[in-house]
Design a protein around this motif. Structure first.
Motif, short mmCIF file in Angstrom:
data_model
loop_
_atom_site.label_atom_id
_atom_site.label_comp_id
_atom_site.label_asym_id
_atom_site.label_seq_id
_atom_site.Cartn_x
_atom_site.Cartn_y
_atom_site.Cartn_z
N LEU A 145 48.42 42.66 48.22
CA LEU A 145 47.01 42.29 48.17
C LEU A 145 46.84 40.80 47.90
N ALA A 151 45.01 31.00 47.57
CA ALA A 151 43.73 31.13 48.28
C ALA A 151 43.00 32.38 47.82
N ASN A 152 43.76 33.50 47.72
CA ASN A 152 43.12 34.73 47.30
C ASN A 152 42.66 34.64 45.86
N ALA A 154 41.65 32.09 44.41
CA ALA A 154 40.45 31.26 44.37
C ALA A 154 39.22 32.10 44.67
N PHE A 155 39.40 33.19 45.38
CA PHE A 155 38.27 34.06 45.69
C PHE A 155 38.08 35.15 44.65
N ARG A 157 38.93 38.32 42.18
CA ARG A 157 39.59 39.60 42.43
C ARG A 157 39.32 40.02 43.88
N ASN A 158 40.40 40.40 44.51
CA ASN A 158 40.28 40.69 45.93
C ASN A 158 39.97 42.15 46.16
N GLY A 159 39.34 42.72 45.20
CA GLY A 159 38.91 44.11 45.38
C GLY A 159 40.03 45.07 45.10
N MET A 161 41.84 48.66 45.59
CA MET A 161 42.00 49.40 46.84
C MET A 161 40.87 50.39 46.97
N ASN A 162 39.75 49.87 47.42
CA ASN A 162 38.56 50.68 47.45
C ASN A 162 38.42 51.34 48.83
#
Lengths: 212, 342
Positions: A145, A151-152, A154-155, A157-159, A161-162
């Motif tokens: 993930l 980069a991730n 910086a965004f 929490r990348n969600g 596993m929804n």
């Protein structure tokens, strides 16, 4: 005299000196009198030749046989047309069996052609896979993930596993946006020749059901 | 002892027929009936062509022949009736696919253009390139099937009163569905098709109940509704300043799936859409805002899943819509990457 002629004919018959014509004439003109003479002469012959102990056939033997046959219960006789029809049916069954057997024989290799299972297997290979049914939620490791690295992060929490669980029930709402997505997906698939009209059939069915 | 043939009272005319005479009589009867039985027997069993030849013939026949038929479409235990009129004449190929249940809707293919008459009678011109023939394989499969599918002829069948060949297109992995196709032995047109899951369950099916070759049709069979205004194909491209600042990448794809290049734009208010196909199956990844929930689940053979991504202050939902087993859809979606645009 007729009787004399019959006696002469009988005598010739006993001695085996008769002709065919004499035999027929004699049989046609026989009655009980010459028959009785015939029996007496043969009895004398048997005694002279030492066959007297052999069983004697009674004069009324044939009459008794005829009477017995006449007294037998008459079997039901089918009509002629029924007998003919049954013969035709039997012959038709035999002919049909021959046709069916010929077809099966041709399929199973009588003419050098591969049998049905071999046809499916020839060239392409018949592939029967017992694929396991897996409906478990696929959870990717956290490393995957965050494969984007900084980069991730910086965004944020990348969600999690929804990936929402899927059920066989499908709730069709009146969301036109979803409908347009369905249309977009169908057009894209159809545009590439995927399954012909099937993408459009799905689209039109979904749209029609949604608007009921 | 010589017994005179005294039993002359018996009928001397009932002399039994010889065995040989009876046999000859039966043989003649069988020979005479053989042609009748051969004509009345079911269609003789023929040796089927190769599966690839059948599939190629199916595609060619579906394009070249003129035919009309009615078929039933079923998915999720729901049945719908549709009709198709496919004509190939001096005016070219024209097709009318009509939905016969509930509110009327139909698709018309006229002069190379595709029109969708919605249930509310509005007409939209769809982007060209789509096909309204019953079933076909991608051009990628024209010569041979890739190794992630296998085709075989399972044997004869009968659909809509017509003799057919049953063709199986079986996947060699667990990431795609299998298909069963019944092709007419005479015309090679599709009579029935099934999409099957991994356990052999039927997810989606169409079956023709009637099929007529070279049908008669009215001259206005391919006319748009009177007075209908035709909406142009959707072509929405967000202005430059509003281009999405992210890039979506499919981190994992089943073998054979490639991203498809499309000239027309995405559906509006879906910010990104990528479609992938292996030539027989397809799925699309949409990126949409998360303000409103979307329908999710399985509709026939079509899976609809979503996954949420947080990108800075905003959240986006990536939706997967496609004809794939749920395991494949989940794995694809789990491997999707959403990264900022360069």
């Amino acid at each position: 005299m007729k009787v004399d002629k019959q006696g002469e004919a009988l005598s010739a018959l006993m001695d085996g000196e008769h002709t065919e014509l004499e035999l027929r004439q004699l049989l046609a003109s026989l009655d009980d009198t010459p028959a009785a003479s015939w029996a007496r002469w043969h009895l004398v012959q048997d005694v002279l030749q030492g066959h007297a102990a052999s069983p004697q056939v009674d004069m009324t033997f044939c009459a008794g046989i005829s009477a017995a046959i006449a007294n037998e219960p008459r079997h039901s006789q089918r009509a002629v047309w029924v007998r003919s029809l049954s013969r035709v049916a039997v012959a038709a069954s035999v002919a049909l069996a021959m046709v069916a057997g010929w077809q099966v024989w041709q399929l199973q290799g009588g003419s050098g052609v591969a049998s049905a299972p071999a046809i499916a297997a020839s060239g392409q290979g018949l592939h029967q896979m017992a694929m396991p049914v897996s409906d478990r939620l696929f959870l990717a490791p956290k490393q995957a993930l965050s494969a984007g690295g900084a980069a991730n992060e910086a965004f944020g929490r990348n969600g999690a596993m929804n990936v929402q669980p899927v059920s066989d029930s499908f709730v069709i709402d009146a969301d036109s946006r979803f409908n347009r997505m369905m249309e977009r997906h169908s057009r894209a698939a159809a545009n590439q020749g995927v399954q012909g009209m099937m993408p459009y059939v799905r689209m039109i069915d979904f749209d029609a059901r949604r608007q009921r | 002892m010589y017994i005179l043939p005294m039993c002359q009272h018996h009928d001397q005319h009932t002399v039994p027929q010889g065995v040989a005479a009876r046999c000859w009589k039966w043989c003649w009867l069988v020979v005479c009936l053989f042609p009748l039985m051969a004509a009345a027997a079911p269609s003789p069993i023929q040796v089927p062509p190769s599966p690839m030849q059948l599939l190629a013939d199916m595609s060619r026949a579906s394009h070249q022949l003129s035919y009309a038929g009615r078929f039933v479409y079923s998915r999720n235990s729901h049945l719908s009736g549709l009709s198709i009129l496919h004509v190939n004449d001096k005016q070219g190929i024209r097709v009318r696919l009509a939905y016969l249940d509930g509110r009327a809707a139909e698709l018309l293919h006229i002069a190379g253009k595709l029109f969708y008459v919605h249930p509310d009678s509005k007409v939209t011109q769809l982007p060209a390139g789509g096909s309204l023939i019953p079933f076909t394989l991608s051009k990628r499969f024209a010569q041979h099937l890739p190794d992630y599918y296998q085709a075989s002829v399972e044997g004869p069948g009968r659909v809509a009163g017509r003799h057919a060949w049953r063709v199986a297109v079986t996947p060699t992995d667990r990431w795609r569905y299998g298909y069963r196709l019944w092709l007419d032995q005479d015309s090679h047109l599709l009579l029935k098709s099934q999409v099957r899951g991994a356990a052999g369950q039927i997810l989606e099916q169409i079956e023709f109940t009637s099929l007529t070759l070279n049908p008669k049709y009215a001259h206005n069979s391919f006319s748009l509704p009177k007075g209908a205004s035709v909406m142009p194909p959707p072509h929405h491209v967000p202005p430059r300043g509003q281009q999405p600042a992210f890039r979506i990448t499919a981190g994992w794809l089943p073998r054979g799936f490639k991203r498809m290049t499309l000239t027309h734009a995405v559906a509006d208010n879906a910010l990104k859409a990528h479609t992938y196909s292996d030539g027989l199956a397809a799925f699309t990844l949409f990126v949409v805002p998360t303000e409103r929930p979307l329908s999710l689940g399985r509709l026939g053979s079509t899976q609809v899943l979503s996954r949420t991504f947080d990108l800075g202050e905003k959240s986006f939902r990536v939706m997967l819509m496609g004809e794939l087993p749920v395991a494949a859809a989940k794995r694809i979606l789990a491997a999707v990457e959403l990264t900022p645009a360069p």
